[in-house]
Write a protein that holds these residues in place. Structure first.
Motif, short mmCIF file in Angstrom:
data_model
loop_
_atom_site.label_atom_id
_atom_site.label_comp_id
_atom_site.label_asym_id
_atom_site.label_seq_id
_atom_site.Cartn_x
_atom_site.Cartn_y
_atom_site.Cartn_z
N ALA A 106 2.32 -6.50 15.14
CA ALA A 106 2.46 -6.70 13.70
C ALA A 106 1.31 -6.01 12.99
CB ALA A 106 2.46 -8.19 13.38
N ALA A 107 1.57 -5.50 11.78
CA ALA A 107 0.52 -4.82 11.03
C ALA A 107 0.81 -4.87 9.54
CB ALA A 107 0.43 -3.35 11.47
N TRP A 108 -0.27 -4.94 8.76
CA TRP A 108 -0.15 -4.79 7.31
C TRP A 108 -0.03 -3.30 7.04
CZ3 TRP A 108 0.85 -8.62 4.17
CH2 TRP A 108 0.50 -9.92 4.53
N THR A 109 1.00 -2.91 6.29
CA THR A 109 1.30 -1.51 6.05
C THR A 109 1.25 -1.23 4.54
OG1 THR A 109 2.74 -1.53 7.98
CG2 THR A 109 3.02 0.30 6.43
N SER A 110 0.53 -0.17 4.18
CA SER A 110 0.41 0.21 2.77
C SER A 110 1.77 0.59 2.20
CB SER A 110 -0.56 1.38 2.63
OG SER A 110 -0.52 1.87 1.30
N LEU A 111 2.03 0.13 0.99
CA LEU A 111 3.28 0.51 0.33
C LEU A 111 3.24 1.95 -0.18
CD1 LEU A 111 4.11 -2.77 -1.61
CD2 LEU A 111 5.24 -1.87 0.42
N ASP A 112 2.07 2.58 -0.12
CA ASP A 112 1.96 3.99 -0.49
C ASP A 112 2.43 4.91 0.62
OD1 ASP A 112 0.91 3.33 -2.96
OD2 ASP A 112 -1.16 3.41 -2.25
N GLU A 113 2.66 4.36 1.81
CA GLU A 113 3.06 5.15 2.97
C GLU A 113 4.49 4.82 3.37
OE1 GLU A 113 0.37 4.20 6.13
OE2 GLU A 113 -1.38 4.36 4.83
N ASP A 114 5.18 5.81 3.94
CA ASP A 114 6.49 5.55 4.54
C ASP A 114 6.25 5.05 5.96
OD1 ASP A 114 8.21 6.23 2.45
OD2 ASP A 114 8.06 8.35 2.93
N TRP A 115 7.21 4.33 6.51
CA TRP A 115 7.08 3.89 7.89
C TRP A 115 8.35 4.24 8.64
CZ3 TRP A 115 6.66 0.48 3.74
CH2 TRP A 115 7.75 -0.33 3.48
N ALA A 116 8.20 4.48 9.95
CA ALA A 116 9.33 4.86 10.78
C ALA A 116 10.19 3.63 11.08
CB ALA A 116 8.84 5.48 12.09
N SER A 117 11.47 3.70 10.69
CA SER A 117 12.39 2.59 10.89
C SER A 117 13.79 3.14 11.01
CB SER A 117 12.31 1.64 9.68
OG SER A 117 13.32 0.66 9.75
N CYS A 118 14.65 2.40 11.71
CA CYS A 118 16.05 2.84 11.77
C CYS A 118 16.79 2.47 10.49
CB CYS A 118 16.75 2.27 13.00
SG CYS A 118 17.11 0.53 12.93
N PHE A 119 16.06 1.81 9.55
CA PHE A 119 16.60 1.49 8.24
C PHE A 119 15.82 2.29 7.20
CE2 PHE A 119 16.94 -2.34 10.92
CZ PHE A 119 18.31 -2.43 11.00
N PRO A 120 16.17 3.55 6.97
CA PRO A 120 15.36 4.41 6.10
C PRO A 120 15.25 3.92 4.66
CG PRO A 120 17.43 5.49 6.68
CD PRO A 120 17.34 4.23 7.50
N GLU A 121 16.20 3.11 4.20
CA GLU A 121 16.14 2.62 2.82
C GLU A 121 15.18 1.44 2.67
OE1 GLU A 121 19.24 0.52 5.11
OE2 GLU A 121 18.90 2.63 4.79
N ASP A 122 14.71 0.85 3.78
CA ASP A 122 13.83 -0.31 3.69
C ASP A 122 12.57 -0.07 2.87
OD1 ASP A 122 15.36 -2.16 5.01
OD2 ASP A 122 14.01 -2.38 6.73
N SER A 123 11.90 1.06 3.10
CA SER A 123 10.63 1.27 2.40
C SER A 123 10.82 1.32 0.88
CB SER A 123 9.93 2.54 2.91
OG SER A 123 10.75 3.67 2.77
N SER A 124 11.86 1.98 0.40
CA SER A 124 12.06 2.03 -1.05
C SER A 124 12.49 0.66 -1.59
CB SER A 124 13.07 3.11 -1.43
OG SER A 124 14.34 2.82 -0.91
N ARG A 125 13.29 -0.09 -0.85
CA ARG A 125 13.70 -1.43 -1.30
C ARG A 125 12.50 -2.37 -1.37
NH1 ARG A 125 19.09 -2.24 2.48
NH2 ARG A 125 20.51 -1.07 1.14
N VAL A 126 11.63 -2.32 -0.37
CA VAL A 126 10.44 -3.18 -0.34
C VAL A 126 9.51 -2.80 -1.48
CG1 VAL A 126 8.39 -3.77 1.01
CG2 VAL A 126 10.63 -3.73 2.12
N ARG A 127 9.29 -1.51 -1.69
CA ARG A 127 8.44 -1.05 -2.81
C ARG A 127 9.00 -1.52 -4.15
NH1 ARG A 127 8.67 3.98 -0.07
NH2 ARG A 127 6.80 4.19 1.19
N GLN A 128 10.30 -1.37 -4.34
CA GLN A 128 10.94 -1.78 -5.59
C GLN A 128 10.74 -3.28 -5.82
OE1 GLN A 128 15.20 -1.26 -5.59
NE2 GLN A 128 15.39 -1.70 -7.76
N HIS A 129 10.87 -4.08 -4.78
CA HIS A 129 10.69 -5.53 -4.93
C HIS A 129 9.23 -5.87 -5.23
CE1 HIS A 129 12.22 -9.55 -4.77
NE2 HIS A 129 11.22 -9.92 -3.99
N ALA A 130 8.29 -5.17 -4.62
CA ALA A 130 6.87 -5.40 -4.91
C ALA A 130 6.57 -5.07 -6.37
CB ALA A 130 6.00 -4.57 -3.98
N ARG A 131 7.15 -3.99 -6.89
CA ARG A 131 6.96 -3.66 -8.32
C ARG A 131 7.52 -4.76 -9.21
NH1 ARG A 131 8.22 1.56 -6.43
NH2 ARG A 131 10.39 1.35 -7.05
#
Length: 139
Positions: A106-131
């Motif tokens: 487990a790791a805390w991951t910066s929302l300024d970075e993309d992360w490798a996932s089989c769900f490519p839309e996750d990073s933008s969805r998570v960022r949108q929710h944080a905003r």
């Protein structure tokens, strides 16, 4: 777990959470009530956990899904919210350092970075929710 295993309390709790959700992903609500039969196997839950500054999200490294929010299968008789809480508590406790499941760091991951996932839309969805959370908390 089949449709018959889900008790009425689980179905009602899941439906209530869908009604309260800020966003609904991948047609989850429609899937839940499809043909009035309730969910089919497997029912799962995930948790989006942000730091206080809303600058980082907690992710776990799944062996084939890549970096994803904590989550997993909802156990029989457990509501999705109870399952999400259980999954989160397996890796995070405010008083202790992160302790991941074996083979899933487990790791805390910066929302300024993309992360490798089989769900490519996750990073933008998570960022949108944080905003959205930031905007709501600023009111």
């Amino acid at each position: 777990m089949t449709r018959d295993v889900f008790d009425h309390r689980v179905i009602e709790a899941a439906a209530a959470d869908v009604r309260l959700a800020k966003i609904q992903l991948d047609g989850a609500g429609q899937w839940l009530i499809s043909d009035g039969k309730g969910p089919s196997e497997p029912l799962a839950a995930e948790v989006w956990v942000f730091d206080e500054a809303l600058a980082r999200v907690l992710l776990v490294h799944h062996r084939w899904r890549g970096w994803v929010p904590p989550g997993g299968r909802v156990e029989p008789g457990e509501t999705p919210r109870e399952g999400a809480r259980r999954e989160l508590l397996t890796i995070a406790d405010a008083a202790k350092p992160l302790v991941a499941e074996s083979g899933q760091p487990a790791a805390w991951t910066s929302l300024d970075e993309d992360w490798a996932s089989c769900f490519p839309e996750d990073s933008s969805r998570v960022r949108q929710h944080a905003r959205w959370l930031h905007e709501v908390s600023a009111r």
